[in-house]
Structures are given as structure tokens and as C-alpha cells.
Design an enzyme around this catalytic site. Structure first.
Site, PDB file in Angstrom:
ATOM      1  N   SER A 158       0.827  -1.201   0.000  1.00 26.92           N
ATOM      2  CA  SER A 158       0.000   0.000   0.000  1.00 26.92           C
ATOM      3  C   SER A 158       0.861   1.250   0.000  1.00 26.92           C
ATOM      4  O   SER A 158       1.938   1.282   0.606  1.00 26.92           O
ATOM      5  CB  SER A 158      -0.850  -0.024   1.274  1.00 26.92           C
ATOM      6  OG  SER A 158      -1.360   1.255   1.543  1.00 26.92           O
ATOM      7  N   TYR A 167      -1.997   0.204  10.175  1.00 22.33           N
ATOM      8  CA  TYR A 167      -2.212  -0.492   8.901  1.00 22.33           C
ATOM      9  C   TYR A 167      -0.960  -0.420   8.026  1.00 22.33           C
ATOM     10  O   TYR A 167      -0.472  -1.436   7.516  1.00 22.33           O
ATOM     11  CB  TYR A 167      -3.416   0.121   8.170  1.00 22.33           C
ATOM     12  CG  TYR A 167      -3.538  -0.376   6.755  1.00 22.33           C
ATOM     13  CD1 TYR A 167      -4.000  -1.664   6.503  1.00 22.33           C
ATOM     14  CD2 TYR A 167      -3.154   0.416   5.678  1.00 22.33           C
ATOM     15  CE1 TYR A 167      -4.080  -2.133   5.200  1.00 22.33           C
ATOM     16  CE2 TYR A 167      -3.235  -0.044   4.382  1.00 22.33           C
ATOM     17  CZ  TYR A 167      -3.699  -1.326   4.146  1.00 22.33           C
ATOM     18  OH  TYR A 167      -3.760  -1.794   2.860  1.00 22.33           O
ATOM     19  N   LYS A 217       1.772  -3.546   6.759  1.00 19.65           N
ATOM     20  CA  LYS A 217       2.205  -3.817   5.379  1.00 19.65           C
ATOM     21  C   LYS A 217       3.722  -3.677   5.261  1.00 19.65           C
ATOM     22  O   LYS A 217       4.380  -4.476   4.593  1.00 19.65           O
ATOM     23  CB  LYS A 217       1.509  -2.848   4.410  1.00 19.65           C
ATOM     24  CG  LYS A 217       0.025  -3.144   4.201  1.00 19.65           C
ATOM     25  CD  LYS A 217      -0.146  -4.431   3.396  1.00 19.65           C
ATOM     26  CE  LYS A 217      -1.614  -4.745   3.141  1.00 19.65           C
ATOM     27  NZ  LYS A 217      -1.814  -6.052   2.471  1.00 19.65           N
ATOM     28  N   ARG A 261      -5.739  12.612  -3.657  1.00 18.23           N
ATOM     29  CA  ARG A 261      -5.264  11.221  -3.717  1.00 18.23           C
ATOM     30  C   ARG A 261      -5.122  10.785  -5.166  1.00 18.23           C
ATOM     31  O   ARG A 261      -5.718  11.380  -6.075  1.00 18.23           O
ATOM     32  CB  ARG A 261      -6.267  10.266  -3.043  1.00 18.23           C
ATOM     33  CG  ARG A 261      -6.448  10.455  -1.559  1.00 18.23           C
ATOM     34  CD  ARG A 261      -5.225  10.009  -0.767  1.00 18.23           C
ATOM     35  NE  ARG A 261      -5.460  10.170   0.672  1.00 18.23           N
ATOM     36  CZ  ARG A 261      -5.270  11.303   1.344  1.00 18.23           C
ATOM     37  NH1 ARG A 261      -4.850  12.394   0.714  1.00 18.23           N
ATOM     38  NH2 ARG A 261      -5.490  11.363   2.645  1.00 18.23           N
TER      39      ARG A 261
HETATM   40  C1  WQD Z   1      -9.827   9.527   0.134  1.00 14.62           C
HETATM   41  C2  WQD Z   1     -10.018  11.021   0.356  1.00 14.62           C
HETATM   42  C3  WQD Z   1     -10.480  11.554   2.647  1.00 14.62           C
HETATM   43  C4  WQD Z   1     -14.353   9.520   2.842  1.00 14.62           C
HETATM   44  C5  WQD Z   1      -7.111   4.526   1.336  1.00 14.62           C
HETATM   45  C6  WQD Z   1      -7.667   3.316   2.063  1.00 14.62           C
HETATM   46  C7  WQD Z   1      -6.685   2.553   2.810  1.00 14.62           C
HETATM   47  C8  WQD Z   1      -5.450   2.316   2.020  1.00 14.62           C
HETATM   48  C9  WQD Z   1      -4.949   3.551   1.358  1.00 14.62           C
HETATM   49  C10 WQD Z   1      -4.994   0.372   0.727  1.00 14.62           C
HETATM   50  C11 WQD Z   1      -9.347  11.534   1.623  1.00 14.62           C
HETATM   51  C12 WQD Z   1     -11.673  11.894   1.762  1.00 14.62           C
HETATM   52  C13 WQD Z   1     -13.148  10.036   2.415  1.00 14.62           C
HETATM   53  C14 WQD Z   1     -15.415  10.424   3.157  1.00 14.62           C
HETATM   54  C15 WQD Z   1     -13.982  12.257   2.556  1.00 14.62           C
HETATM   55  N1  WQD Z   1      -5.771   1.320   1.057  1.00 14.62           N
HETATM   56  N2  WQD Z   1     -12.962  11.362   2.263  1.00 14.62           N
HETATM   57  N3  WQD Z   1     -15.176  11.749   2.988  1.00 14.62           N
HETATM   58  O1  WQD Z   1      -7.685   7.639   3.192  1.00 14.62           O
HETATM   59  O2  WQD Z   1      -6.564   7.742   0.956  1.00 14.62           O
HETATM   60  O3  WQD Z   1      -6.899   5.564   2.220  1.00 14.62           O
HETATM   61  O4  WQD Z   1      -5.930   4.209   0.658  1.00 14.62           O
HETATM   62  O5  WQD Z   1      -3.893   0.201   1.114  1.00 14.62           O
HETATM   63  O6  WQD Z   1      -7.236   1.346   3.180  1.00 14.62           O
HETATM   64  O7  WQD Z   1      -8.639   3.704   2.979  1.00 14.62           O
HETATM   65  O8  WQD Z   1      -8.818   6.730   1.081  1.00 14.62           O
HETATM   66  O9  WQD Z   1     -11.115   6.741   0.202  1.00 14.62           O
HETATM   67  O10 WQD Z   1     -10.764   6.846   2.696  1.00 14.62           O
HETATM   68  O11 WQD Z   1     -10.180   8.824   1.307  1.00 14.62           O
HETATM   69  O12 WQD Z   1     -13.829  13.464   2.408  1.00 14.62           O
HETATM   70  O13 WQD Z   1     -16.511  10.014   3.566  1.00 14.62           O
HETATM   71  O14 WQD Z   1     -11.421  11.258   0.540  1.00 14.62           O
HETATM   72  O15 WQD Z   1     -10.318  12.520   3.654  1.00 14.62           O
HETATM   73  O16 WQD Z   1      -8.907  12.848   1.347  1.00 14.62           O
HETATM   74  P1  WQD Z   1      -7.453   7.025   1.904  1.00 14.62           P
HETATM   75  P2  WQD Z   1     -10.302   7.216   1.344  1.00 14.62           P
END
Ligand code: WQD
Length: 338
Positions: A126, A150, A154, A232
Site C-alpha cells: 500500500s 495499517y 504492510k 489522492r
Molecule cells: C480519500 C479522500 C479523505 C471519505 C485509502 C484506504 C486505505 C489504504 C490507502 C490500501 C481523503 C476523503 C473520504 C469520506 C472524505 N488502502 N474522504 N469523505 O484515506 O486515501 O486511504 O488508501 O492500502 O485502506 O482507505 O482513502 O477513500 O478513505 O479517502 O472526504 O466520507 O477522501 O479525507 O482525502 P485514503 P479514502
């Protein structure tokens, strides 16, 4: 005779899409999954898409008896290790579970592989292994300093794989560091099916669009990013699945350890994702700005050059396609696999 590949976590979001690509490429596939966060019905959908079935085992990797049975019953050409747990907030509350499922289970798997002389492994890692000290875009040689349990679970598995290759150069290993996989298979038959309220952005947006959730909370709009929301590197899960097959084929002939980022190589803000989704679905997403989520970084994305140089892989599907496919999956399966 087809080559046979073991996919751990093959019923999961990434595992299931990877099974489809493996079957389409001509491999036989054995899935080992404990179905703790997935449903057996996923594999029926995989068969529907691919026109061929996988062989399935319901077992936990830490169950050595079952693992031994799987390796005794099949001669594998390689293993894709996708099984794991991945909720960042749950990991902070329950580190033991995360070290058990992401670290101990990986150790059990490579122990069985060594004993059965299967030395070709693609490991699901990850982008969270980099942590906040790395410079954006993340390059593979950036120092690892994950700021979550997490990410550390990894990273620890990655370290074991490094030691393994140092101790015995006959191993062929690819570590794939995923950025943010989203979207779904274009058939709409398989996709992401989180249990409970989705913590990730795209499934949350999908559930707002279908009316299961009232609104999206956008976590922070005062980040040092162009529109203030988090950035992201989203990539289509089918691109990611194709990357696994290419990595597997590459390591068949290349001993040693290869570490690759799998990402688009560009970042999108939360608001950009919302707008792209609205465009793809033809409806408005109700959202409100909320406080930052603990542990979130402002912005990160991949330097994806190495995967292109080494594998000839790049993410080909754009944000519109990611949203369109995620939305199709949600519409066709309002309650997931049920
Ligand atoms: C993306 C963006 C949030 C939800 C993910 C996985 C994790 C790991 C790495 C594999 C961020 C914003 C989110 C919401 C929001 N995966 N957001 N409202 O945090 O980059 O991590 O990638 O290894 O398991 O979770 O992904 O989709 O949670 O968030 O504003 O209800 O969306 O703050 O900027 P994240 P995400």
C-alpha cells in the site's frame, strides 16, 4: 496444461478483479479466502464474466492445516497475496488483528510456499507505507515511515520479503504498492461491497447517489491543496488487476525483489471526484464540509514511472470511467452481493 495461480483474498474487491484478468489471460485460478470481508457469491460473478470457474477454498491463512492441504493438492506456478484487512481507523483501535491478518498470515503463507518450493509471489502492499515524510510524488525508494498501524503491518510484511530474497536469491517477488483503487468491472457484476457505512470516498459517494446515505461529509476543506480538499491518486481497479498479471508474468523469469507503485501518477481532490461522479451519474451529490479525519494527509500521489519502464504498465482508465463503472456496479447491485 494451464499454469495455476493461487490468489489469497480472491473474493475481495481487488482479488476478484484480478481473478477475472488471470482467467482471461489463460491461467487456472485457485482462490483461498476466509470470506471475513467478502462473500462467496463474488466467485459466481467471476465465473459469469470469465466463462470459467476458479477452485475455491474457505480458510484463513493462519490455519496451517488448511494451507498445507491447498499446497499439497495443487502445483502452483505463483501466488498473488491479496488477502488482508485494510481499514485504517479499525487498525488503530485493534492493532493485534491487523498484525495477525496482514503480518502473521503473510508469514504463514511464505512458510508454506517455501516448504512446497513455490517461490514466485506478488504481494499487495500500500502507498500508506510511505507516510508523511516522503516527498510527493512518491517514488519507490522513498524512506518508509508509515503513520498508521495499517501501514506498519504492510511495511513489516515487506521487510520479511526483503530478508527472504537476501537469504535465498531463488525467490521471485513483486511488491505492489497500491494507491487508491476505485471503480468496478465494466460488466457491473463485480465491485466494491463494503460492510456497514463505507469509510472510503468512492463507495460513500455511490451510496449517497443511490439514496442509501443522506450526504457525503468531506473531511477537511482547509488543506494546502488547490481547492482545500484532500488529494489522492485514484486508479481504476481493472487497471490495477492488469498490473498484477503483468507483474506476475515479469517475475516468472526475473529472480529477486521488485517494488512498484501502482497508481495513475496524478492526484485528484475530493471535490474533483465528486464533480466527476456527478457528471458520470447525471445527478447531484449532496455533501457538506466536515472536520479533517484524524491521520489523513493533505495530498499524495504516485510517481508511476517505474511500473511503466519495467512492466510496460500504466493506468489507462480516467476518472470519468472510474466513476461510471463504480456507479454502474452500485445501480445494478444496490445492496452489494447481499
Ligand atoms: C480519500 C479522500 C479523505 C471519505 C485509502 C484506504 C486505505 C489504504 C490507502 C490500501 C481523503 C476523503 C473520504 C469520506 C472524505 N488502502 N474522504 N469523505 O484515506 O486515501 O486511504 O488508501 O492500502 O485502506 O482507505 O482513502 O477513500 O478513505 O479517502 O472526504 O466520507 O477522501 O479525507 O482525502 P485514503 P479514502
Amino acid at each position: 496444461m494451464r499454469q495455476k495461480i493461487l490468489v489469497t483474498g480472491g473474493a475481495g474487491f481487488i482479488g476478484s478483479h484480478t481473478c477475472v484478468e488471470l482467467l482471461a489471460t489463460g491461467y487456472d485460478v485457485v482462490v483461498l479466502d476466509n470470506f471475513s470481508n467478502s462473500k462467496p457469491a463474488v466467485l459466481d460473478r467471476v465465473r459469469q464474466i470469465a466463462g470459467r470457474d476458479v477452485i475455491r477454498y474457505e480458510a484463513d491463512l493462519r490455519d496451517r492445516g488448511n494451507l498445507e492441504r491447498v499446497f499439497s493438492e495443487h502445483a502452483f506456478s505463483g501466488v498473488l497475496h491479496c488477502a488482508g484487512v485494510k481499514a485504517i481507523d479499525e487498525a488503530q483501535r485493534n492493532p493485534i488483528k491487523y498484525y495477525q491478518h496482514n503480518f502473521e498470515a503473510s508469514l504463514a503463507l511464505i512458510d508454506a510456499m517455501a516448504r512446497h518450493n513455490v517461490r514466485r509471489l506478488v504481494f499487495s502492499s500500500s502507498a500508506t507505507v510511505y507516510g508523511e515524510s516522503a516527498r510527493v510524488p512518491y517514488r519507490e525508494e522513498a524512506p518508509l515511515a508509515p503513520n498508521t498501524v495499517y501501514g506498519r503491518s504492510k511495511m513489516m510484511a515487506e521487510e520479511v520479503l526483503h530478508d527472504l530474497v537476501s537469504s535465498d536469491p531463488s525467490w521471485h517477488i513483486a511488491i505492489l504498492r497500491y494507491f487508491n483503487p476505485v471503480g468496478a468491472h465494466p460488466s457491473g457484476l463485480i465491485g466494491e461491497d463494503p460492510s456497514g457505512v463505507p469509510s472510503n470516498l468512492m463507495p460513500h459517494i455511490c451510496q449517497v447517489a443511490i439514496g442509501k446515505l443522506p450526504e457525503l461529509g468531506i473531511f477537511g476543506h482547509d488543506y494546502p491543496t488547490p481547492d482545500g480538499t484532500g488529494v489522492r491518486d485514484y486508479l481504476h481497479v481493472v487497471d490495477l488487476a492488469e498490473g498484477h498479471v503483468k507483474a506476475l508474468q515479469y517475475i516468472f523469469n526475473e529472480p529477486g525483489l521488485l517494488t512498484l507503485n501502482l497508481g495513475n501518477g496524478r492526484g485528484y481532490s475530493v471535490l474533483e471526484v465528486v464533480r466527476a461522479f456527478e457528471h458520470a451519474a447525471g445527478s447531484r451529490i449532496n455533501y457538506k464540509f466536515a472536520a479533517r479525519r484524524a491521520g489523513d494527509l493533505a495530498s499524495y500521489y504516485a510517481d508511476a514511472a517505474r511500473a511503466n519502464e519495467v512492466l510496460g504498465w500504466r493506468a489507462r482508465r480516467d476518472l470519468t470511467e472510474m466513476c461510471r463503472d463504480a456507479w454502474r456496479w452500485q445501480q445494478q447491485n444496490p445492496n452489494g452481493y447481499e
